[in-house]
Write a protein that holds these residues in place. Structure first.
Motif, PDB file in Angstrom:
ATOM      1  N   ALA A  23      81.164  67.244  20.300  1.00 40.45           N
ATOM      2  CA  ALA A  23      81.619  66.696  21.687  1.00 40.45           C
ATOM      3  C   ALA A  23      81.538  67.391  22.839  1.00 40.45           C
ATOM      4  O   ALA A  23      82.536  68.152  23.439  1.00 40.45           O
ATOM      5  CB  ALA A  23      83.119  66.400  21.304  1.00 40.45           C
ATOM      6  N   ASN A  24      80.335  67.533  23.348  1.00 41.13           N
ATOM      7  CA  ASN A  24      79.905  68.360  24.519  1.00 41.13           C
ATOM      8  C   ASN A  24      78.885  67.526  25.349  1.00 41.13           C
ATOM      9  O   ASN A  24      78.643  66.263  25.125  1.00 41.13           O
ATOM     10  CB  ASN A  24      79.481  69.845  24.143  1.00 41.13           C
ATOM     11  CG  ASN A  24      78.089  69.724  23.388  1.00 41.13           C
ATOM     12  OD1 ASN A  24      77.457  68.813  23.322  1.00 41.13           O
ATOM     13  ND2 ASN A  24      78.112  70.399  22.523  1.00 41.13           N
ATOM     14  N   TYR A  25      78.601  68.099  26.471  1.00 43.08           N
ATOM     15  CA  TYR A  25      77.825  67.500  27.574  1.00 43.08           C
ATOM     16  C   TYR A  25      76.330  67.016  26.858  1.00 43.08           C
ATOM     17  O   TYR A  25      75.731  66.042  27.270  1.00 43.08           O
ATOM     18  CB  TYR A  25      77.634  68.396  28.481  1.00 43.08           C
ATOM     19  CG  TYR A  25      76.735  69.537  28.539  1.00 43.08           C
ATOM     20  CD1 TYR A  25      75.213  69.445  28.952  1.00 43.08           C
ATOM     21  CD2 TYR A  25      77.079  70.263  27.920  1.00 43.08           C
ATOM     22  CE1 TYR A  25      74.396  70.647  29.017  1.00 43.08           C
ATOM     23  CE2 TYR A  25      76.424  71.674  27.527  1.00 43.08           C
ATOM     24  CZ  TYR A  25      75.103  71.809  28.131  1.00 43.08           C
ATOM     25  OH  TYR A  25      74.106  72.706  28.064  1.00 43.08           O
ATOM     26  N   LEU A  26      76.028  67.668  25.921  1.00 41.16           N
ATOM     27  CA  LEU A  26      74.754  67.484  25.370  1.00 41.16           C
ATOM     28  C   LEU A  26      74.671  66.236  24.406  1.00 41.16           C
ATOM     29  O   LEU A  26      74.208  65.416  24.297  1.00 41.16           O
ATOM     30  CB  LEU A  26      73.845  68.671  24.540  1.00 41.16           C
ATOM     31  CG  LEU A  26      73.672  69.715  25.299  1.00 41.16           C
ATOM     32  CD1 LEU A  26      73.143  71.041  24.394  1.00 41.16           C
ATOM     33  CD2 LEU A  26      72.611  69.370  26.183  1.00 41.16           C
ATOM     34  N   ARG A  27      75.897  66.196  23.667  1.00 40.61           N
ATOM     35  CA  ARG A  27      75.996  64.935  22.908  1.00 40.61           C
ATOM     36  C   ARG A  27      76.401  64.030  23.475  1.00 40.61           C
ATOM     37  O   ARG A  27      75.897  62.736  23.274  1.00 40.61           O
ATOM     38  CB  ARG A  27      77.349  65.352  21.971  1.00 40.61           C
ATOM     39  CG  ARG A  27      77.796  64.164  21.276  1.00 40.61           C
ATOM     40  CD  ARG A  27      76.821  63.761  19.896  1.00 40.61           C
ATOM     41  NE  ARG A  27      77.610  62.603  19.320  1.00 40.61           N
ATOM     42  CZ  ARG A  27      78.208  62.811  17.966  1.00 40.61           C
ATOM     43  NH1 ARG A  27      78.320  63.910  17.714  1.00 40.61           N
ATOM     44  NH2 ARG A  27      78.472  61.625  17.307  1.00 40.61           N
ATOM     45  N   MET A  28      76.842  64.041  24.575  1.00 51.33           N
ATOM     46  CA  MET A  28      77.161  62.839  25.621  1.00 51.33           C
ATOM     47  C   MET A  28      75.799  62.005  26.133  1.00 51.33           C
ATOM     48  O   MET A  28      75.578  60.837  25.965  1.00 51.33           O
ATOM     49  CB  MET A  28      77.917  63.024  26.845  1.00 51.33           C
ATOM     50  CG  MET A  28      79.456  63.514  26.493  1.00 51.33           C
ATOM     51  SD  MET A  28      80.179  62.209  25.528  1.00 51.33           S
ATOM     52  CE  MET A  28      80.531  62.985  23.944  1.00 51.33           C
ATOM     53  N   VAL A  29      74.855  62.873  26.537  1.00 50.75           N
ATOM     54  CA  VAL A  29      73.681  62.516  26.996  1.00 50.75           C
ATOM     55  C   VAL A  29      72.518  62.107  25.875  1.00 50.75           C
ATOM     56  O   VAL A  29      72.130  60.979  25.987  1.00 50.75           O
ATOM     57  CB  VAL A  29      72.809  63.260  28.084  1.00 50.75           C
ATOM     58  CG1 VAL A  29      73.737  63.834  29.261  1.00 50.75           C
ATOM     59  CG2 VAL A  29      72.541  64.853  27.337  1.00 50.75           C
ATOM     60  N   ARG A  30      72.744  62.679  24.781  1.00 52.13           N
ATOM     61  CA  ARG A  30      71.831  62.159  23.636  1.00 52.13           C
ATOM     62  C   ARG A  30      72.433  60.809  23.091  1.00 52.13           C
ATOM     63  O   ARG A  30      71.800  59.944  22.911  1.00 52.13           O
ATOM     64  CB  ARG A  30      72.055  63.051  22.610  1.00 52.13           C
ATOM     65  CG  ARG A  30      71.125  64.526  22.781  1.00 52.13           C
ATOM     66  CD  ARG A  30      71.424  65.442  21.585  1.00 52.13           C
ATOM     67  NE  ARG A  30      70.559  66.598  21.857  1.00 52.13           N
ATOM     68  CZ  ARG A  30      71.069  67.991  21.336  1.00 52.13           C
ATOM     69  NH1 ARG A  30      72.257  68.182  21.006  1.00 52.13           N
ATOM     70  NH2 ARG A  30      70.275  69.127  21.753  1.00 52.13           N
ATOM     71  N   GLY A  31      73.796  60.735  23.077  1.00 47.07           N
ATOM     72  CA  GLY A  31      74.673  59.567  22.690  1.00 47.07           C
ATOM     73  C   GLY A  31      74.123  58.469  23.572  1.00 47.07           C
ATOM     74  O   GLY A  31      73.951  57.316  23.267  1.00 47.07           O
ATOM     75  N   TRP A  32      74.147  58.551  24.856  1.00 48.32           N
ATOM     76  CA  TRP A  32      73.713  57.566  25.808  1.00 48.32           C
ATOM     77  C   TRP A  32      72.417  57.123  25.647  1.00 48.32           C
ATOM     78  O   TRP A  32      72.050  55.944  25.558  1.00 48.32           O
ATOM     79  CB  TRP A  32      73.865  58.117  27.222  1.00 48.32           C
ATOM     80  CG  TRP A  32      73.328  57.301  28.337  1.00 48.32           C
ATOM     81  CD1 TRP A  32      71.977  56.968  28.618  1.00 48.32           C
ATOM     82  CD2 TRP A  32      74.045  56.193  29.048  1.00 48.32           C
ATOM     83  NE1 TRP A  32      71.804  56.054  29.643  1.00 48.32           N
ATOM     84  CE2 TRP A  32      72.948  55.550  29.959  1.00 48.32           C
ATOM     85  CE3 TRP A  32      75.439  55.847  29.105  1.00 48.32           C
ATOM     86  CZ2 TRP A  32      73.472  54.479  30.669  1.00 48.32           C
ATOM     87  CZ3 TRP A  32      75.731  54.697  29.858  1.00 48.32           C
ATOM     88  CH2 TRP A  32      74.810  54.376  30.650  1.00 48.32           C
ATOM     89  N   SER A  33      71.514  57.991  25.419  1.00 48.20           N
ATOM     90  CA  SER A  33      70.002  57.650  25.086  1.00 48.20           C
ATOM     91  C   SER A  33      69.915  56.774  23.748  1.00 48.20           C
ATOM     92  O   SER A  33      69.021  55.870  23.817  1.00 48.20           O
ATOM     93  CB  SER A  33      69.452  59.099  24.961  1.00 48.20           C
ATOM     94  OG  SER A  33      67.989  58.653  24.885  1.00 48.20           O
ATOM     95  N   PHE A  34      70.590  56.901  22.825  1.00 51.38           N
ATOM     96  CA  PHE A  34      70.615  56.145  21.549  1.00 51.38           C
ATOM     97  C   PHE A  34      71.233  54.735  21.980  1.00 51.38           C
ATOM     98  O   PHE A  34      70.923  53.943  21.142  1.00 51.38           O
ATOM     99  CB  PHE A  34      71.102  56.981  20.453  1.00 51.38           C
ATOM    100  CG  PHE A  34      70.336  57.931  19.988  1.00 51.38           C
ATOM    101  CD1 PHE A  34      69.029  57.835  19.579  1.00 51.38           C
ATOM    102  CD2 PHE A  34      70.954  59.525  20.088  1.00 51.38           C
ATOM    103  CE1 PHE A  34      68.257  58.897  19.118  1.00 51.38           C
ATOM    104  CE2 PHE A  34      69.801  60.466  19.503  1.00 51.38           C
ATOM    105  CZ  PHE A  34      68.671  60.020  19.314  1.00 51.38           C
TER     106      PHE A  34
END
Length: 285
Positions: A107-118
């Motif tokens: 649950a960090n900033y990288l997970r957020m932008v990756r999750g958005w992409s998917f």
């Protein structure tokens, strides 16, 4: 002649204002939502700053100033985020060891932008849209369905996803604040004084968007969701619909783009854009 006169009259009409239902009265940046979300801002943008972030992390940006290579700056930024927010030392940050450890690590900033992409309608998308609401004051219009009914199931599911996504994280919203600020820093270095980027969005139906005003020559003024995906590659936009929306996006409304952090996401042509009212051109394939 009559058509030309009508066109001239329409061009002289003031742009429609941002609907009251689309914004909050307060936010955490240097312009109120009713201004930064309006058409005048799209035409005449200025820099946007989340309150205090650039000053609070001034040391980071002084370090980045001395680095000529974009990839080197990106690595320094990610190292700074890891250390500053204790992303690899969760117990020190206050996390109690247990079965939820793995999900909290992610649950960090990288997970957020990756999750958005998917899936922009998933939990990570809800977190990012909620962050956009609090920082820029623009309300989400859609998340796995329209959000107009504040008493409806879709809206409450959106709130629940956003809340669960933020629970027990290491200052996740502060991580996103710094990610946006770093994005703006890199855009300024890459594009200089350029205030806009031409971006594209593929759609299947125009009624997927809220139309504020229909104008001549295939132009419409539309109200976008508070966070949206665009691409800098027109051919890429073709893959997502029968129509392409073309618009000039203020660089100050770009939250994230894929090549900002090399190797973190597939492809290098997606831009995540803060919404509001935009004038767009509509073209068919």
């Amino acid at each position: 002649m009559e058509n030309n006169r009508q066109t001239e009259q329409e061009d002289q009409l003031p742009p429609p204002s941002l609907p009251a239902s689309a914004h909050l009265p307060i936010n955490r940046c240097n312009l109120p939502a009713v201004i930064l979300g309006g058409l005048t801002f799209q035409q005449h943008p200025v820099p946007l700053e989340i309150d205090g972030i650039r000053d609070f992390h001034a040391g980071l940006f002084r370090t980045l100033d001395a680095m000529p290579q974009r990839t080197e700056r990106a690595q320094r930024f990610m190292d700074y985020m890891t250390v500053r927010f204790l992303l690899e030392e969760l117990e020190e940050a206050g996390l109690t060891p247990g079965r939820k450890r793995k999900s909290r690590i992610n649950a960090n900033y990288l997970r957020m932008v990756r999750g958005w992409s998917f899936d922009s309608d998933g939990r990570e998308g809800a977190v990012l849209k909620r962050w956009t609401e609090s920082r820029f004051g623009l309300l989400a219009r859609h998340h796995a369905g329209p959000l107009h009914d504040r008493d409806g199931e879709i809206y409450h599911r959106y709130l629940s996803q956003g809340t669960r996504g933020l629970y027990a994280t290491n200052a996740l919203e502060a991580q996103l604040d710094l990610l946006y600020t770093y994005c703006q820093y890199e855009l300024a270095r890459e594009h200089g004084d350029s205030a806009h980027l031409k971006l594209y969005r593929g759609i299947n139906r125009m009624d997927e968007h809220e139309i504020l005003q229909v104008r001549p020559c295939g132009r419409n003024r539309v109200l976008f969701n508070n966070l949206n995906s665009f691409t800098s590659n027109r051919e890429r936009a073709d893959e997502f619909g029968d129509y392409i929306l073309v618009t000039e996006v203020p660089t100050s409304k770009i939250f994230f783009y894929n090549k900002l952090l090399p190797g973190m996401l597939k492809g290098e042509d997606e831009y995540v854009v803060i919404g509001g009212a935009y004038e767009v051109c509509i073209s068919t394939l």
